[in-house]
Write an enzyme that holds these catalytic residues in place. Sequence first.
Site, PDB file in Angstrom:
ATOM      1  N   ASP A   1     132.052  25.246  73.000  1.00  0.00           N
ATOM      2  CA  ASP A   1     131.989  26.594  72.436  1.00  0.00           C
ATOM      3  C   ASP A   1     132.548  27.648  73.390  1.00  0.00           C
ATOM      4  OD1 ASP A   1     130.760  25.352  70.420  1.00  0.00           O
ATOM      5  OD2 ASP A   1     128.796  26.325  70.647  1.00  0.00           O
TER       6      ASP A   1
ATOM      7  N   GLU B   1     134.969  27.534  75.451  1.00  0.00           N
ATOM      8  CA  GLU B   1     136.421  27.615  75.416  1.00  0.00           C
ATOM      9  C   GLU B   1     136.861  28.430  74.185  1.00  0.00           C
ATOM     10  OE1 GLU B   1     138.639  27.064  77.403  1.00  0.00           O
ATOM     11  OE2 GLU B   1     140.512  26.843  76.292  1.00  0.00           O
ATOM     12  N   TYR B   2     136.215  28.144  73.067  1.00  0.00           N
ATOM     13  CA  TYR B   2     136.504  28.863  71.826  1.00  0.00           C
ATOM     14  C   TYR B   2     136.261  30.360  72.029  1.00  0.00           C
ATOM     15  CZ  TYR B   2     135.997  30.220  66.904  1.00  0.00           C
ATOM     16  OH  TYR B   2     136.114  30.840  65.687  1.00  0.00           O
ATOM     17  N   ASP B   3     135.103  30.693  72.598  1.00  0.00           N
ATOM     18  CA  ASP B   3     134.761  32.099  72.839  1.00  0.00           C
ATOM     19  C   ASP B   3     135.782  32.785  73.749  1.00  0.00           C
ATOM     20  OD1 ASP B   3     132.579  31.784  71.275  1.00  0.00           O
ATOM     21  OD2 ASP B   3     131.155  31.527  72.936  1.00  0.00           O
TER      22      ASP B   3
ATOM     23  N   SER C   1     127.718  28.494  33.539  1.00  0.00           N
ATOM     24  CA  SER C   1     126.642  27.693  34.097  1.00  0.00           C
ATOM     25  C   SER C   1     126.614  26.367  33.341  1.00  0.00           C
ATOM     26  CB  SER C   1     125.319  28.427  33.977  1.00  0.00           C
ATOM     27  OG  SER C   1     125.156  28.875  32.659  1.00  0.00           O
TER      28      SER C   1
ATOM     29  N   GLU D   1     128.456  14.792  41.958  1.00  0.00           N
ATOM     30  CA  GLU D   1     128.468  15.671  43.129  1.00  0.00           C
ATOM     31  C   GLU D   1     127.095  16.292  43.332  1.00  0.00           C
ATOM     32  OE1 GLU D   1     131.623  18.600  42.381  1.00  0.00           O
ATOM     33  OE2 GLU D   1     132.705  17.019  41.328  1.00  0.00           O
TER      34      GLU D   1
ATOM     35  N   LYS E   1     124.390  19.249  43.796  1.00  0.00           N
ATOM     36  CA  LYS E   1     124.286  20.630  43.353  1.00  0.00           C
ATOM     37  C   LYS E   1     123.635  21.415  44.490  1.00  0.00           C
ATOM     38  CE  LYS E   1     122.995  23.323  39.355  1.00  0.00           C
ATOM     39  NZ  LYS E   1     122.210  24.351  40.038  1.00  0.00           N
TER      40      LYS E   1
ATOM     41  N   ASP F   1     122.015  24.317  46.584  1.00  0.00           N
ATOM     42  CA  ASP F   1     121.163  25.436  46.183  1.00  0.00           C
ATOM     43  C   ASP F   1     121.575  26.682  46.961  1.00  0.00           C
ATOM     44  OD1 ASP F   1     119.234  26.741  44.843  1.00  0.00           O
ATOM     45  OD2 ASP F   1     117.563  25.943  46.006  1.00  0.00           O
TER      46      ASP F   1
ATOM     47  N   ARG G   1     129.188  35.301  41.295  1.00  0.00           N
ATOM     48  CA  ARG G   1     129.319  34.859  39.915  1.00  0.00           C
ATOM     49  C   ARG G   1     128.951  35.988  38.951  1.00  0.00           C
ATOM     50  NH1 ARG G   1     126.017  33.088  36.082  1.00  0.00           N
ATOM     51  NH2 ARG G   1     126.914  31.717  34.542  1.00  0.00           N
TER      52      ARG G   1
ATOM     53  N   GLU H   1     129.999  27.012  46.428  1.00  0.00           N
ATOM     54  CA  GLU H   1     128.621  27.435  46.581  1.00  0.00           C
ATOM     55  C   GLU H   1     128.420  27.845  48.038  1.00  0.00           C
ATOM     56  OE1 GLU H   1     126.859  27.192  43.727  1.00  0.00           O
ATOM     57  OE2 GLU H   1     124.787  27.561  44.377  1.00  0.00           O
TER      58      GLU H   1
ATOM     59  N   TYR I   1     134.129  23.506  45.319  1.00  0.00           N
ATOM     60  CA  TYR I   1     134.091  22.359  44.407  1.00  0.00           C
ATOM     61  C   TYR I   1     135.072  22.406  43.243  1.00  0.00           C
ATOM     62  CZ  TYR I   1     130.846  25.581  42.106  1.00  0.00           C
ATOM     63  OH  TYR I   1     130.281  26.693  41.546  1.00  0.00           O
TER      64      TYR I   1
ATOM     65  N   LYS J   1     130.290  15.332  36.219  1.00  0.00           N
ATOM     66  CA  LYS J   1     131.431  15.879  35.479  1.00  0.00           C
ATOM     67  C   LYS J   1     132.299  14.750  34.939  1.00  0.00           C
ATOM     68  CE  LYS J   1     131.969  20.112  38.165  1.00  0.00           C
ATOM     69  NZ  LYS J   1     132.712  20.787  39.234  1.00  0.00           N
TER      70      LYS J   1
ATOM     71  N   LYS K   1     118.542  17.963  37.018  1.00  0.00           N
ATOM     72  CA  LYS K   1     117.597  18.715  37.852  1.00  0.00           C
ATOM     73  C   LYS K   1     116.494  17.788  38.327  1.00  0.00           C
ATOM     74  CE  LYS K   1     119.070  23.017  37.336  1.00  0.00           C
ATOM     75  NZ  LYS K   1     118.427  24.209  37.756  1.00  0.00           N
TER      76      LYS K   1
ATOM     77  N   CYS L   1      97.208  47.645  20.189  1.00  0.00           N
ATOM     78  CA  CYS L   1      98.209  47.650  21.253  1.00  0.00           C
ATOM     79  C   CYS L   1      97.612  48.198  22.551  1.00  0.00           C
ATOM     80  CB  CYS L   1      99.407  48.503  20.827  1.00  0.00           C
ATOM     81  SG  CYS L   1     100.626  48.739  22.129  1.00  0.00           S
TER      82      CYS L   1
ATOM     83  N   CYS M   1      99.529  51.777  23.194  1.00  0.00           N
ATOM     84  CA  CYS M   1      99.462  52.940  22.314  1.00  0.00           C
ATOM     85  C   CYS M   1      98.255  52.893  21.381  1.00  0.00           C
ATOM     86  CB  CYS M   1     100.741  53.096  21.500  1.00  0.00           C
ATOM     87  SG  CYS M   1     100.921  51.860  20.210  1.00  0.00           S
TER      88      CYS M   1
ATOM     89  N   CYS N   1     103.192  45.118  18.053  1.00  0.00           N
ATOM     90  CA  CYS N   1     102.877  46.522  17.825  1.00  0.00           C
ATOM     91  C   CYS N   1     104.055  47.058  17.015  1.00  0.00           C
ATOM     92  CB  CYS N   1     102.775  47.260  19.155  1.00  0.00           C
ATOM     93  SG  CYS N   1     102.802  49.049  18.964  1.00  0.00           S
TER      94      CYS N   1
ATOM     95  N   CYS O   1     105.704  53.736  20.078  1.00  0.00           N
ATOM     96  CA  CYS O   1     104.960  53.085  21.174  1.00  0.00           C
ATOM     97  C   CYS O   1     105.707  53.260  22.502  1.00  0.00           C
ATOM     98  CB  CYS O   1     104.790  51.599  20.871  1.00  0.00           C
ATOM     99  SG  CYS O   1     104.006  50.686  22.210  1.00  0.00           S
TER     100      CYS O   1
END
Length: 669
Positions: free
Chosen positions: A35, A37-39, A84, A114, A116, A118, A137, A171, A223, A287, A311, A405, A408, A423, A428
């Site tokens: 890291d 070296e990268y920095d 979705s 694949e 999913k 979260d 989205r 995602e 994806y 899919k 799910k 109600c 009201c 109601c 109301c």
Amino acid sequence: MMDKETAKHRAEELRRTIDQYSYEYYTLDEPSVPDSEYDRLMQELMAIEEEHPELRTPDSPTQRVGGAVLESFQKVQHGTPMLSLGNAFNDDDLRDFDRRVRQAVGDGVAYNVELKIDGLAVSLRYEDGYFVRGATRGDGTTGEDITENLKTIRNIPLKMKRNLSIEVRGEAYMPKQSFEALNEERLKHEEEPFANPRNAAAGSLRQLDPKIAAKRNLDIFVYSIAELDEMGVETQSQGLDFLDELGFKTNQERKKCATIDEVIEMIEELQAKRADLPYEIDGIVIKVDSLDQQEELGYTAKSPRWAIAYKFPAEEVVTKLLDIELNVGRTGVITPTAVLEPVKVAGTTVSRASLHNEDLIKEKDIRILDKVVVKKAGDIIPEVVNVLVEQRTGEEKEFNMPTSCPECGSELVRIEGEVALRCINPECPAQIREGLIHFVSRNAMNIDGLGERVITQLFREHLVRNVADLYKLTKEQVIRLERMGEKSTDNLISSIQKSKENSLERLLFGLGIRFIGSKAAKTLAMHFESLENLKQATEEELLAVDEIGEKMADAVITYFRKEEMLELLNELEELGVNTLYKGPKKVKAEDSDSYFAGKTIVLTGKLEELSRNEAKAQIEALGGKLTGSVSKKTDLVIAGEAAGSKLEKAQELNIEVWNEAQLLGELKK
Ligand SMILES: [Zn+2]
């Protein structure tokens, strides 16, 4: 000080090296240098760009550290909607899905399985290989521009490996480890911890200050490509390999399966791995692999028919039901809600759950102070599963719905054939308030800054009694509300004013006519083109519209018969609210003298000049009808480059085939 020519060369060299290290570290997970070296290289590049700002390029890795703070997010219209997926909760659901697919396209189906992830679905736009815009989205059609925040995610390439103009989807998520570290940090500073990694990722990407997102260690798996079939790719699995080639990070836990049994086996395998993955998943996506078959299967109003999300079974927990509260909805329906002793379910704390109606309470014999089992249906909405009757102590109280109600006091009625109590008092206050909240909501008039909290205040202060009053609000009135500053007041007034320009379907949906959801509102607006025409439509005319059924037609007629509604609509018009449809026109084949009028046309392969969506829109505007698969009913096939099986089929069936030049020629006529 370096002379400019040397600086330019050194900067280019540094960018190339840093991008390579970055790709190895973030995308391949195989760093070749420490890291430090990268920095060091990054510091050097920043120093050069500081000294020679004109050398700064849009794809420079220094652009990832977070730019200027935004005032608000711009709205972004997605080129292709972000849909979705339908859900499967068990093997039977999967087998049903497989049966439906094979009924439509035959037995030769392969599936790509694949994970999913979260997180938060995002769309990334590239022009000539450069990352130009990233969006959430949102509602699937319109999202928010979060480009600056997305740039801080290291494995989103600022420049792809090829100079393509495409939109990819993925995602964005927060790895488990970053999530835990972040919450620890927040607790240390006495800040509220995030409920789960998804909320933390969404919260980070919706920060107006990109420097915050830059610190949150977000990650992404890409994806899909929105215009995949234009890339000369024939399957979803090839599409993922293609994304790898372009320099994106795709999830490697994927497999092409030849049968649904193989899919189910793979799901079990992945489920067993779930706890050990460094990120959260909430299911598995299946899919149909072939893009031709995907196109043939098409879409329902909400989701593709060629994909489904499996799910995981919901986590169930036991808690105490403390009370049952009543809420009055927009249409007057009284909904009982369980107040629960707060309990953690599937990552978030739950303290309320809808009980839907009186029948359900009776059926499950739910009593106040009962011990109940709670789960989240579809992992989102809390639900009381059942009562632990054996744990009753005798202090539990039966619940009875009131006869009047709660807001009201007017008498509640049960409309024949419905389980709900209502109601029916049009005055109301609860219904009016809920109606206002609906009117300003995202799929309706979409007024930013006007949520439930502000509406409730406006209503309580008697500043707004109906939707027309919203357009009469003054700065002096709004600024007096709680938590309203000068800036937020100006923003609110301007977004209210801006909403006057909305196309008719938003107003129609916002009015809350019974049975008219956002899709039906769009259909009606497109067909009748103005509120005036719709008001005068007869039942026959309404029923003649595709997708408008009897219930809907009745509801529309009833609505426009009410004197007070007509008055309200007139008032809105006088206040300058648009009542015309502004979207793309539907052309009737007989009104068009174009070559395409009334013809059934299939587009295949990659077009050079036009995007697929543009071609489709132009042909449809001339009265042509586009379909997904070639059959005897097809009149014309337009084949771009790398056209595959559809072109072969067209030749087999002797159907006329055009190239893109012929299409452009005809469109120009
Ligand atoms: Zn009421």
